[in-house]
Design a protein around this motif. Structure first.
Motif, PDB file in Angstrom:
ATOM      1  N   HIS A  28      -8.170   6.784  -6.950  1.00 28.47           N
ATOM      2  CA  HIS A  28      -8.471   7.666  -8.081  1.00 28.47           C
ATOM      3  C   HIS A  28      -9.944   8.054  -8.095  1.00 28.47           C
ATOM      4  O   HIS A  28     -10.296   9.145  -8.564  1.00 28.47           O
ATOM      5  CB  HIS A  28      -8.087   6.987  -9.399  1.00 28.47           C
ATOM      6  CG  HIS A  28      -6.619   6.994  -9.659  1.00 28.47           C
ATOM      7  ND1 HIS A  28      -6.023   7.806 -10.605  1.00 28.47           N
ATOM      8  CD2 HIS A  28      -5.609   6.291  -9.078  1.00 28.47           C
ATOM      9  CE1 HIS A  28      -4.717   7.610 -10.606  1.00 28.47           C
ATOM     10  NE2 HIS A  28      -4.439   6.685  -9.688  1.00 28.47           N
ATOM     11  N   TRP A  29     -10.791   7.184  -7.631  1.00 25.77           N
ATOM     12  CA  TRP A  29     -12.215   7.512  -7.514  1.00 25.77           C
ATOM     13  C   TRP A  29     -12.459   8.584  -6.452  1.00 25.77           C
ATOM     14  O   TRP A  29     -13.460   9.276  -6.490  1.00 25.77           O
ATOM     15  CB  TRP A  29     -13.012   6.267  -7.113  1.00 25.77           C
ATOM     16  CG  TRP A  29     -13.337   5.328  -8.215  1.00 25.77           C
ATOM     17  CD1 TRP A  29     -12.780   5.275  -9.463  1.00 25.77           C
ATOM     18  CD2 TRP A  29     -14.322   4.285  -8.167  1.00 25.77           C
ATOM     19  NE1 TRP A  29     -13.344   4.258 -10.198  1.00 25.77           N
ATOM     20  CE2 TRP A  29     -14.292   3.641  -9.414  1.00 25.77           C
ATOM     21  CE3 TRP A  29     -15.193   3.836  -7.179  1.00 25.77           C
ATOM     22  CZ2 TRP A  29     -15.133   2.564  -9.714  1.00 25.77           C
ATOM     23  CZ3 TRP A  29     -16.025   2.764  -7.470  1.00 25.77           C
ATOM     24  CH2 TRP A  29     -16.001   2.135  -8.729  1.00 25.77           C
ATOM     25  N   SER A  60      -3.417  -3.249  -5.265  1.00 25.95           N
ATOM     26  CA  SER A  60      -3.560  -2.604  -6.576  1.00 25.95           C
ATOM     27  C   SER A  60      -5.004  -2.185  -6.826  1.00 25.95           C
ATOM     28  O   SER A  60      -5.258  -1.148  -7.458  1.00 25.95           O
ATOM     29  CB  SER A  60      -3.070  -3.528  -7.686  1.00 25.95           C
ATOM     30  OG  SER A  60      -3.850  -4.706  -7.781  1.00 25.95           O
ATOM     31  N   PHE A  61      -5.961  -2.964  -6.332  1.00 30.75           N
ATOM     32  CA  PHE A  61      -7.355  -2.583  -6.497  1.00 30.75           C
ATOM     33  C   PHE A  61      -7.648  -1.280  -5.764  1.00 30.75           C
ATOM     34  O   PHE A  61      -8.336  -0.392  -6.289  1.00 30.75           O
ATOM     35  CB  PHE A  61      -8.276  -3.691  -5.988  1.00 30.75           C
ATOM     36  CG  PHE A  61      -9.725  -3.375  -6.186  1.00 30.75           C
ATOM     37  CD1 PHE A  61     -10.332  -3.593  -7.405  1.00 30.75           C
ATOM     38  CD2 PHE A  61     -10.478  -2.824  -5.156  1.00 30.75           C
ATOM     39  CE1 PHE A  61     -11.668  -3.266  -7.606  1.00 30.75           C
ATOM     40  CE2 PHE A  61     -11.810  -2.502  -5.338  1.00 30.75           C
ATOM     41  CZ  PHE A  61     -12.412  -2.721  -6.574  1.00 30.75           C
ATOM     42  N   TYR A  62      -7.114  -1.143  -4.569  1.00 32.36           N
ATOM     43  CA  TYR A  62      -7.359   0.066  -3.794  1.00 32.36           C
ATOM     44  C   TYR A  62      -6.726   1.307  -4.432  1.00 32.36           C
ATOM     45  O   TYR A  62      -7.195   2.427  -4.215  1.00 32.36           O
ATOM     46  CB  TYR A  62      -6.870  -0.111  -2.355  1.00 32.36           C
ATOM     47  CG  TYR A  62      -7.689  -1.087  -1.531  1.00 32.36           C
ATOM     48  CD1 TYR A  62      -9.075  -1.138  -1.646  1.00 32.36           C
ATOM     49  CD2 TYR A  62      -7.077  -1.958  -0.625  1.00 32.36           C
ATOM     50  CE1 TYR A  62      -9.826  -2.019  -0.890  1.00 32.36           C
ATOM     51  CE2 TYR A  62      -7.821  -2.839   0.148  1.00 32.36           C
ATOM     52  CZ  TYR A  62      -9.196  -2.871   0.003  1.00 32.36           C
ATOM     53  OH  TYR A  62      -9.947  -3.757   0.751  1.00 32.36           O
ATOM     54  N   VAL A  63      -5.666   1.124  -5.218  1.00 35.83           N
ATOM     55  CA  VAL A  63      -5.097   2.261  -5.956  1.00 35.83           C
ATOM     56  C   VAL A  63      -6.151   2.859  -6.889  1.00 35.83           C
ATOM     57  O   VAL A  63      -6.310   4.084  -6.973  1.00 35.83           O
ATOM     58  CB  VAL A  63      -3.841   1.840  -6.746  1.00 35.83           C
ATOM     59  CG1 VAL A  63      -3.407   2.943  -7.705  1.00 35.83           C
ATOM     60  CG2 VAL A  63      -2.694   1.498  -5.800  1.00 35.83           C
ATOM     61  N   ALA A  64      -6.892   1.991  -7.586  1.00 33.95           N
ATOM     62  CA  ALA A  64      -7.972   2.474  -8.458  1.00 33.95           C
ATOM     63  C   ALA A  64      -9.019   3.223  -7.652  1.00 33.95           C
ATOM     64  O   ALA A  64      -9.551   4.248  -8.090  1.00 33.95           O
ATOM     65  CB  ALA A  64      -8.601   1.301  -9.214  1.00 33.95           C
ATOM     66  N   MET A  65      -9.314   2.738  -6.459  1.00 26.70           N
ATOM     67  CA  MET A  65     -10.306   3.384  -5.616  1.00 26.70           C
ATOM     68  C   MET A  65      -9.826   4.760  -5.130  1.00 26.70           C
ATOM     69  O   MET A  65     -10.627   5.672  -4.919  1.00 26.70           O
ATOM     70  CB  MET A  65     -10.647   2.498  -4.413  1.00 26.70           C
ATOM     71  CG  MET A  65     -11.300   1.170  -4.784  1.00 26.70           C
ATOM     72  SD  MET A  65     -12.906   1.357  -5.626  1.00 26.70           S
ATOM     73  CE  MET A  65     -12.408   1.152  -7.370  1.00 26.70           C
ATOM     74  N   TRP A 121     -16.987   8.867 -12.867  1.00 29.24           N
ATOM     75  CA  TRP A 121     -15.837   9.484 -12.195  1.00 29.24           C
ATOM     76  C   TRP A 121     -15.725  10.960 -12.581  1.00 29.24           C
ATOM     77  O   TRP A 121     -15.541  11.826 -11.722  1.00 29.24           O
ATOM     78  CB  TRP A 121     -14.564   8.723 -12.570  1.00 29.24           C
ATOM     79  CG  TRP A 121     -13.300   9.416 -12.150  1.00 29.24           C
ATOM     80  CD1 TRP A 121     -12.730   9.393 -10.900  1.00 29.24           C
ATOM     81  CD2 TRP A 121     -12.474  10.258 -12.957  1.00 29.24           C
ATOM     82  NE1 TRP A 121     -11.589  10.157 -10.885  1.00 29.24           N
ATOM     83  CE2 TRP A 121     -11.409  10.703 -12.135  1.00 29.24           C
ATOM     84  CE3 TRP A 121     -12.518  10.663 -14.291  1.00 29.24           C
ATOM     85  CZ2 TRP A 121     -10.411  11.544 -12.616  1.00 29.24           C
ATOM     86  CZ3 TRP A 121     -11.525  11.502 -14.767  1.00 29.24           C
ATOM     87  CH2 TRP A 121     -10.482  11.932 -13.932  1.00 29.24           C
ATOM     88  N   LYS A 136     -11.358  -5.434 -13.962  1.00 29.73           N
ATOM     89  CA  LYS A 136     -10.666  -4.248 -14.489  1.00 29.73           C
ATOM     90  C   LYS A 136     -11.495  -3.606 -15.594  1.00 29.73           C
ATOM     91  O   LYS A 136     -11.587  -2.367 -15.688  1.00 29.73           O
ATOM     92  CB  LYS A 136      -9.283  -4.649 -15.017  1.00 29.73           C
ATOM     93  CG  LYS A 136      -8.427  -3.479 -15.502  1.00 29.73           C
ATOM     94  CD  LYS A 136      -8.082  -2.530 -14.377  1.00 29.73           C
ATOM     95  CE  LYS A 136      -6.926  -1.607 -14.719  1.00 29.73           C
ATOM     96  NZ  LYS A 136      -7.163  -0.767 -15.886  1.00 29.73           N
ATOM     97  N   ILE A 196     -14.239  -1.602 -13.939  1.00 28.76           N
ATOM     98  CA  ILE A 196     -13.713  -0.370 -13.341  1.00 28.76           C
ATOM     99  C   ILE A 196     -13.380   0.650 -14.422  1.00 28.76           C
ATOM    100  O   ILE A 196     -13.685   1.847 -14.297  1.00 28.76           O
ATOM    101  CB  ILE A 196     -12.469  -0.678 -12.483  1.00 28.76           C
ATOM    102  CG1 ILE A 196     -12.821  -1.599 -11.297  1.00 28.76           C
ATOM    103  CG2 ILE A 196     -11.819   0.618 -11.977  1.00 28.76           C
ATOM    104  CD1 ILE A 196     -13.829  -1.037 -10.334  1.00 28.76           C
ATOM    105  N   ASP A 197     -12.763   0.188 -15.512  1.00 26.10           N
ATOM    106  CA  ASP A 197     -12.352   1.086 -16.591  1.00 26.10           C
ATOM    107  C   ASP A 197     -13.540   1.768 -17.264  1.00 26.10           C
ATOM    108  O   ASP A 197     -13.383   2.841 -17.851  1.00 26.10           O
ATOM    109  CB  ASP A 197     -11.544   0.329 -17.643  1.00 26.10           C
ATOM    110  CG  ASP A 197     -10.131  -0.002 -17.185  1.00 26.10           C
ATOM    111  OD1 ASP A 197      -9.697   0.564 -16.168  1.00 26.10           O
ATOM    112  OD2 ASP A 197      -9.475  -0.822 -17.854  1.00 26.10           O
TER     113      ASP A 197
END
Length: 206
Positions: free
Chosen positions: A141-142, A134-139, A105, A95, A98-99
Motif C-alpha cells: 500500500h505504501w 501480512s506486514f508486506y501487504v502494508a508495504m 503516504w 501496527k 504504520i497506521d
C-alpha cells in the motif's frame, strides 16, 4: 554503490527484536551505509511494563534508543523492520506506527522506499511467516519496493531457511534458540541485499 540511508525500526517487548536490530545495524555498517536504529512507541501502560520484570529490564536497557518519527522515514532510502509475532500478525505497537504514517503516504513520500522485515515468536511455528506476509501487504500500500532475502545466500538455509525475512524463536529463558552466528550471517545478507537494491533505486532516480 550509491550512498544509502538505512533506518532500522523495531519493536521489542523483551529484547529479542532489539537484538535483531543491533545485528542489522552491524550489517549496515559493514555495508558502508548510514544507519539509524529506532524503536516504535510502547502502547502498553507504563504500570503494565513495570510489573513485568523482563519488559521492565528491556525498557530500561533501551531507554536511550530514539523513537522512530515521520522524519526518519523521509530520510531513509532503505528500511529494515523488526517486530514480534502476535497471533500471526505484527505486534500492536508496530501496527500503530504504520497506521500513523497516513500523512506521508498521502504525500507520496513512502513510495519506492526499499523495505525488508524480520520477526520472532515463542515457538518454531508461531506465525513468523504469516507475520512477514501480512506486514508486506502494508508495504504494498505504501508503494514500497519489498526486498526479501529469498534463497539468495547459503546463510538463509543455515539460519532456518526463511526466504521472507530472518526469523527466530525465543525460548522460555528469553534467549534466541537458534545459533547466534548463523542468525547474524543471515541478517547481514538480508541487510546487504536490501541496501544494494536501494542503491540501484537511488541511482536510477538521478
Amino acid at each position: 554503490m550509491e550512498k544509502v540511508n538505512l533506518a532500522i525500526i523495531y519493536y521489542s517487548a523483551y529484547g529479542t527484536n532489539y537484538q535483531l536490530a543491533k545485528w542489522a545495524e552491524e550489517g549496515g555498517k559493514a555495508a558502508g551505509v548510514e544507519v539509524r536504529v529506532l524503536k516504535v512507541e510502547e502502547t502498553l501502560p507504563e504500570a503494565v511494563v513495570n510489573r513485568d520484570a523482563g519488559m521492565k529490564a528491556n525498557a530500561d536497557a533501551t531507554k536511550d534508543i530514539p523513537i522512530a518519527g515521520h522524519d526518519d522515514l523521509e530520510w531513509a532510502d532503505a528500511i529494515i523492520f523488526s517486530m514480534p509475532t502476535r497471533f500471526g500478525v505484527m505486534s500492536t505497537q508496530m501496527k500503530n506506527y504504520i497506521d500513523r504514517q497516513g500523512g506521508l503516504w498521502a504525500e507520496g513520500k513512502l513510495m519506492n522506499k526499499v523495505v525488508s522485515a524480520m520477526t520472532s515468536a515463542q515457538n518454531t511455528h508461531g506465525g513468523q511467516e504469516a507475520t512477514l506476509h501480512s506486514f508486506y501487504v502494508a508495504m504494498m500500500h505504501w508503494g514500497a519496493i519489498i526486498a526479501v532475502p529469498g534463497f539468495t545466500d547459503q546463510s538463509i538455509f543455515a539460519a532456518g531457511g526463511n526466504p521472507y525475512g530472518t526469523s527466530v524463536t525465543q525460548g522460555q529463558d528469553g534467549k534466541i534458540v537458534e545459533d547466534a552466528e548463523k542468525v547474524k550471517a543471515a541478517i547481514a545478507h538480508q541487510v546487504k541485499r536490501t541496501v544494494e537494491i536501494a542503491s540501484w533505486i537511488k541511482k536510477g532516480k538521478q
